[in-house]
Design an enzyme around this catalytic site. Sequence first.
Site, PDB file in Angstrom:
ATOM      1  N   GLY A 223       0.807  -1.205   0.000  1.00 50.72           N
ATOM      2  CA  GLY A 223       0.000   0.000   0.000  1.00 50.72           C
ATOM      3  C   GLY A 223       0.839   1.253   0.000  1.00 50.72           C
ATOM      4  O   GLY A 223       2.069   1.203   0.047  1.00 50.72           O
ATOM      5  N   ASP A 224       0.153   2.388  -0.035  1.00 46.75           N
ATOM      6  CA  ASP A 224       0.768   3.710  -0.099  1.00 46.75           C
ATOM      7  C   ASP A 224       0.276   4.500   1.105  1.00 46.75           C
ATOM      8  O   ASP A 224      -0.930   4.722   1.262  1.00 46.75           O
ATOM      9  CB  ASP A 224       0.341   4.386  -1.407  1.00 46.75           C
ATOM     10  CG  ASP A 224       0.909   5.788  -1.575  1.00 46.75           C
ATOM     11  OD1 ASP A 224       1.508   6.324  -0.620  1.00 46.75           O
ATOM     12  OD2 ASP A 224       0.739   6.358  -2.668  1.00 46.75           O
ATOM     13  N   HIS A 243      11.296  12.160   7.569  1.00 43.13           N
ATOM     14  CA  HIS A 243      12.379  13.039   7.098  1.00 43.13           C
ATOM     15  C   HIS A 243      12.515  13.040   5.577  1.00 43.13           C
ATOM     16  O   HIS A 243      13.239  13.871   5.026  1.00 43.13           O
ATOM     17  CB  HIS A 243      13.701  12.680   7.776  1.00 43.13           C
ATOM     18  CG  HIS A 243      14.347  11.410   7.322  1.00 43.13           C
ATOM     19  ND1 HIS A 243      15.665  11.111   7.601  1.00 43.13           N
ATOM     20  CD2 HIS A 243      13.872  10.342   6.621  1.00 43.13           C
ATOM     21  CE1 HIS A 243      15.972   9.931   7.086  1.00 43.13           C
ATOM     22  NE2 HIS A 243      14.902   9.449   6.499  1.00 43.13           N
TER      23      HIS A 243
END
Length: 334
Positions: A223-224, A243
């Site tokens: 998934g994203d 980051h």
Amino acid sequence: MPHSDDLLWGAVGDISRFAALLTMAELGVADHLADGPLDSAELARRCGAHAPSLRRVLRELASLDVVRSAGPDMYDLTERGTALRSDVPDSIRSSIRMLGEEGFWYAMGALPATVRDGSSAFIKRHGHLYDHLAANPATSKMFDDYMTARAIPFTENLAKRYTFPENATMVDVAGGKGHILATVLHANPSMRGILLDLDHVTGRARETLAAEGLADRSEVVSGDFFAGVPAGADVYLLASVLHNWDDDDALRILRNVRQAMDPSGRVLVLEVALPDDEAPHLGKDIDLRMLAIFNGGAERTREEFAALFAQADLALSDIVELGSGSSLLEARPR
């Protein structure tokens, strides 16, 4: 206190020293010297290298105490050099190779161009890092190995210094090969884990967790994290994730986590928190890599993390120092 010129000239020389270490890592010099000393001609033959050129690099490597003379034109591996073998647990070979990878090397050399216009020269040439990795499987594997090696010191301390809730489910967001999740699950037998990452990464994560005997206590999901994260878990870990992104994107990730988590849940952000002073710090070095490779990626101070959390309806609740410059920032729903 060394004279400032000594510090500056030392930094100038560092590029040659790193190039020598990169050559050693790429050619597998430490592996070939693992069983004892070799003369430079035989070592070059085994490495597939040009002997006179390799001899010059060996001279520089000897000055770094990673190899040493063992007789006329003979070289042996030192204790320090053992860390560049590919078969030792704390090997840094993959880390050196990744930092010297064509795209990374270009990114740092093109930092002045990035600073001039505020847009990553790396992205202009190679695209986003994760697209670059997805298109180059060998580089992607090397990157995963680098992230694993880099994470070993603070991963061990994460399991030792942070108290996880009993019977909890933890989602490791963008968990890579699964080395952090595996360490946490081994240290907390009552916990279960879910690893979320992109499709081209998840196969290696399944292999890692299966090899660690954790397949029955873990799940790997493709998934994203910009689209969403698995819902209903007790703990969400973001290790070296935020980051990579500017504040707007980092906030999107945190808001997705906040929406998915249980009301009593917690978010754990494992990052290198920047100090407020001007002393040398690992985070300042990594911050320049973020600047070079990402548009908007940056290391942040504790205050900057706290401000991000607040915008995501989270509150900074604890900070645990993990060593090697890394911190674990715990946030809970406000």
